[in-house]
Design a protein around this motif. Structure first.
Motif, PDB file in Angstrom:
ATOM      1  N   SER A  83      34.437  10.744  49.643  1.00 42.58           N
ATOM      2  CA  SER A  83      33.098  11.305  49.619  1.00 42.58           C
ATOM      3  C   SER A  83      32.176  10.546  48.677  1.00 42.58           C
ATOM      4  O   SER A  83      32.607   9.799  47.799  1.00 42.58           O
ATOM      5  N   TYR A  84      30.896  10.775  48.875  1.00 41.32           N
ATOM      6  CA  TYR A  84      29.831  10.233  48.039  1.00 41.32           C
ATOM      7  C   TYR A  84      28.897  11.370  47.656  1.00 41.32           C
ATOM      8  O   TYR A  84      28.631  12.270  48.468  1.00 41.32           O
ATOM      9  N   TYR A  85      28.402  11.331  46.420  1.00 38.46           N
ATOM     10  CA  TYR A  85      27.379  12.260  45.963  1.00 38.46           C
ATOM     11  C   TYR A  85      26.251  11.510  45.270  1.00 38.46           C
ATOM     12  O   TYR A  85      26.495  10.616  44.451  1.00 38.46           O
ATOM     13  N   LYS A  86      25.044  11.886  45.597  1.00 38.23           N
ATOM     14  CA  LYS A  86      23.903  11.461  44.817  1.00 38.23           C
ATOM     15  C   LYS A  86      24.099  11.926  43.372  1.00 38.23           C
ATOM     16  O   LYS A  86      24.558  13.049  43.126  1.00 38.23           O
ATOM     17  N   TYR A  87      23.738  11.077  42.418  1.00 41.76           N
ATOM     18  CA  TYR A  87      24.035  11.356  41.018  1.00 41.76           C
ATOM     19  C   TYR A  87      23.506  12.721  40.569  1.00 41.76           C
ATOM     20  O   TYR A  87      24.197  13.461  39.855  1.00 41.76           O
ATOM     21  N   THR A  88      22.311  13.074  40.980  1.00 40.65           N
ATOM     22  CA  THR A  88      21.672  14.284  40.479  1.00 40.65           C
ATOM     23  C   THR A  88      22.298  15.574  41.009  1.00 40.65           C
ATOM     24  O   THR A  88      21.983  16.651  40.502  1.00 40.65           O
ATOM     25  N   VAL A  89      23.177  15.489  41.999  1.00 40.99           N
ATOM     26  CA  VAL A  89      23.818  16.692  42.509  1.00 40.99           C
ATOM     27  C   VAL A  89      25.284  16.783  42.131  1.00 40.99           C
ATOM     28  O   VAL A  89      25.939  17.795  42.425  1.00 40.99           O
ATOM     29  N   LYS A  90      25.817  15.772  41.482  1.00 41.13           N
ATOM     30  CA  LYS A  90      27.220  15.795  41.092  1.00 41.13           C
ATOM     31  C   LYS A  90      27.500  16.974  40.168  1.00 41.13           C
ATOM     32  O   LYS A  90      26.764  17.228  39.220  1.00 41.13           O
ATOM     33  N   GLY A  91      28.568  17.689  40.464  1.00 43.97           N
ATOM     34  CA  GLY A  91      28.923  18.868  39.705  1.00 43.97           C
ATOM     35  C   GLY A  91      28.308  20.144  40.223  1.00 43.97           C
ATOM     36  O   GLY A  91      28.746  21.236  39.837  1.00 43.97           O
ATOM     37  N   ARG A  92      27.295  20.034  41.068  1.00 42.12           N
ATOM     38  CA  ARG A  92      26.636  21.208  41.636  1.00 42.12           C
ATOM     39  C   ARG A  92      26.917  21.368  43.131  1.00 42.12           C
ATOM     40  O   ARG A  92      27.027  22.489  43.621  1.00 42.12           O
ATOM     41  N   PHE A  93      26.996  20.260  43.845  1.00 40.34           N
ATOM     42  CA  PHE A  93      27.222  20.285  45.287  1.00 40.34           C
ATOM     43  C   PHE A  93      28.649  19.843  45.583  1.00 40.34           C
ATOM     44  O   PHE A  93      29.201  18.973  44.903  1.00 40.34           O
ATOM     45  N   THR A  94      29.235  20.425  46.613  1.00 45.16           N
ATOM     46  CA  THR A  94      30.561  20.042  47.068  1.00 45.16           C
ATOM     47  C   THR A  94      30.550  19.892  48.582  1.00 45.16           C
ATOM     48  O   THR A  94      30.151  20.814  49.296  1.00 45.16           O
ATOM     49  N   ILE A  95      30.994  18.744  49.058  1.00 43.84           N
ATOM     50  CA  ILE A  95      31.089  18.514  50.490  1.00 43.84           C
ATOM     51  C   ILE A  95      32.540  18.687  50.924  1.00 43.84           C
ATOM     52  O   ILE A  95      33.470  18.308  50.200  1.00 43.84           O
ATOM     53  N   SER A  96      32.738  19.279  52.082  1.00 39.93           N
ATOM     54  CA  SER A  96      34.075  19.502  52.608  1.00 39.93           C
ATOM     55  C   SER A  96      34.052  19.335  54.118  1.00 39.93           C
ATOM     56  O   SER A  96      32.984  19.224  54.731  1.00 39.93           O
ATOM     57  N   ARG A  97      35.229  19.337  54.722  1.00 42.39           N
ATOM     58  CA  ARG A  97      35.315  19.103  56.155  1.00 42.39           C
ATOM     59  C   ARG A  97      36.369  19.994  56.792  1.00 42.39           C
ATOM     60  O   ARG A  97      37.314  20.437  56.139  1.00 42.39           O
ATOM     61  N   ASP A  98      36.187  20.252  58.076  1.00 38.91           N
ATOM     62  CA  ASP A  98      37.167  20.931  58.909  1.00 38.91           C
ATOM     63  C   ASP A  98      37.330  20.057  60.144  1.00 38.91           C
ATOM     64  O   ASP A  98      36.516  20.109  61.066  1.00 38.91           O
ATOM     65  N   ASN A  99      38.370  19.244  60.152  1.00 41.82           N
ATOM     66  CA  ASN A  99      38.541  18.279  61.231  1.00 41.82           C
ATOM     67  C   ASN A  99      38.772  18.954  62.583  1.00 41.82           C
ATOM     68  O   ASN A  99      38.367  18.421  63.619  1.00 41.82           O
ATOM     69  N   ALA A 100      39.424  20.115  62.593  1.00 44.31           N
ATOM     70  CA  ALA A 100      39.672  20.816  63.845  1.00 44.31           C
ATOM     71  C   ALA A 100      38.375  21.234  64.520  1.00 44.31           C
ATOM     72  O   ALA A 100      38.324  21.386  65.742  1.00 44.31           O
ATOM     73  N   GLU A 138      10.900   9.282  50.536  1.00 45.57           N
ATOM     74  CA  GLU A 138      11.755   8.756  51.582  1.00 45.57           C
ATOM     75  C   GLU A 138      13.031   9.578  51.695  1.00 45.57           C
ATOM     76  O   GLU A 138      13.469  10.219  50.736  1.00 45.57           O
ATOM     77  N   ARG A 139      13.618   9.552  52.866  1.00 42.32           N
ATOM     78  CA  ARG A 139      14.916  10.181  53.041  1.00 42.32           C
ATOM     79  C   ARG A 139      15.973   9.424  52.244  1.00 42.32           C
ATOM     80  O   ARG A 139      15.958   8.199  52.184  1.00 42.32           O
ATOM     81  N   GLU A 140      16.884  10.177  51.641  1.00 41.43           N
ATOM     82  CA  GLU A 140      17.963   9.551  50.906  1.00 41.43           C
ATOM     83  C   GLU A 140      19.236  10.360  51.068  1.00 41.43           C
ATOM     84  O   GLU A 140      19.200  11.570  51.265  1.00 41.43           O
ATOM     85  N   ALA A 141      20.354   9.676  50.955  1.00 45.07           N
ATOM     86  CA  ALA A 141      21.650  10.331  51.092  1.00 45.07           C
ATOM     87  C   ALA A 141      21.892  11.253  49.910  1.00 45.07           C
ATOM     88  O   ALA A 141      21.675  10.882  48.758  1.00 45.07           O
ATOM     89  N   VAL A 142      22.373  12.456  50.209  1.00 40.27           N
ATOM     90  CA  VAL A 142      22.732  13.435  49.196  1.00 40.27           C
ATOM     91  C   VAL A 142      24.238  13.486  49.004  1.00 40.27           C
ATOM     92  O   VAL A 142      24.737  13.460  47.878  1.00 40.27           O
ATOM     93  N   SER A 143      24.962  13.590  50.101  1.00 37.33           N
ATOM     94  CA  SER A 143      26.407  13.648  50.055  1.00 37.33           C
ATOM     95  C   SER A 143      26.956  13.244  51.408  1.00 37.33           C
ATOM     96  O   SER A 143      26.359  13.540  52.442  1.00 37.33           O
ATOM     97  N   CYS A 144      28.102  12.565  51.402  1.00 37.90           N
ATOM     98  CA  CYS A 144      28.706  12.027  52.610  1.00 37.90           C
ATOM     99  C   CYS A 144      30.210  12.207  52.523  1.00 37.90           C
ATOM    100  O   CYS A 144      30.784  12.165  51.428  1.00 37.90           O
TER     101      CYS A 144
END
Length: 118
Positions: free
Chosen positions: A58-75, A44-50
């Motif tokens: 932000s939110y991270y799926k447990y198995t990707v914490k420390g490996r994935f980084t989510i960021s944003r550019d509001n402009a 099934e589809r599941e959230a990875v990072s938000c």
């Protein structure tokens, strides 16, 4: 007329990195989140990072914490998912979504394939 333009997937060896991008337009939310979901074969589809665009919560799926980084550019109404130390288990189609709350999925992007080889 909401549009989510998603890019950055590809084929990479284990231990490598990829950077996914999702640019949103045409939406009417005052506060919204950009979110990444993954769907591996047979699962099934599941959230990875938000990420909430207003304050960066932000939110991270447990198995990707420390490996994935989510960021944003509001402009640019854009979010990025930097994926480091990739593992074969990360292989999936990655979809970005937007919605009014963290990890909401009112609208979906087209998906981008991430394949990690060993």
């Amino acid at each position: 007329e909401v549009q989510l333009v998603e890019s950055g997937g590809g084929l990479v060896q284990a231990g490598g990195s990829l950077r996914l991008s999702c640019a949103a337009s045409g939406f009417t939310f005052d506060d919204y989140a950009i979110n990444w979901f993954q769907q591996a074969p047979g699962k099934e589809r599941e959230a990875v990072s938000c990420i909430r665009m207003s304050d960066g919560v932000s939110y991270y799926k447990y198995t990707v914490k420390g490996r994935f980084t989510i960021s944003r550019d509001n402009a640019k109404n854009t979010a990025y998912l930097q994926m480091n130390s990739l593992k074969p288990e990360d292989t999936a189609i990655y979809y970005c979504t937007i919605g009014p709350g963290l990890c909401a999925y009112d609208y979906w992007g087209q998906g981008t394939q991430v394949t990690v080889s060993s």
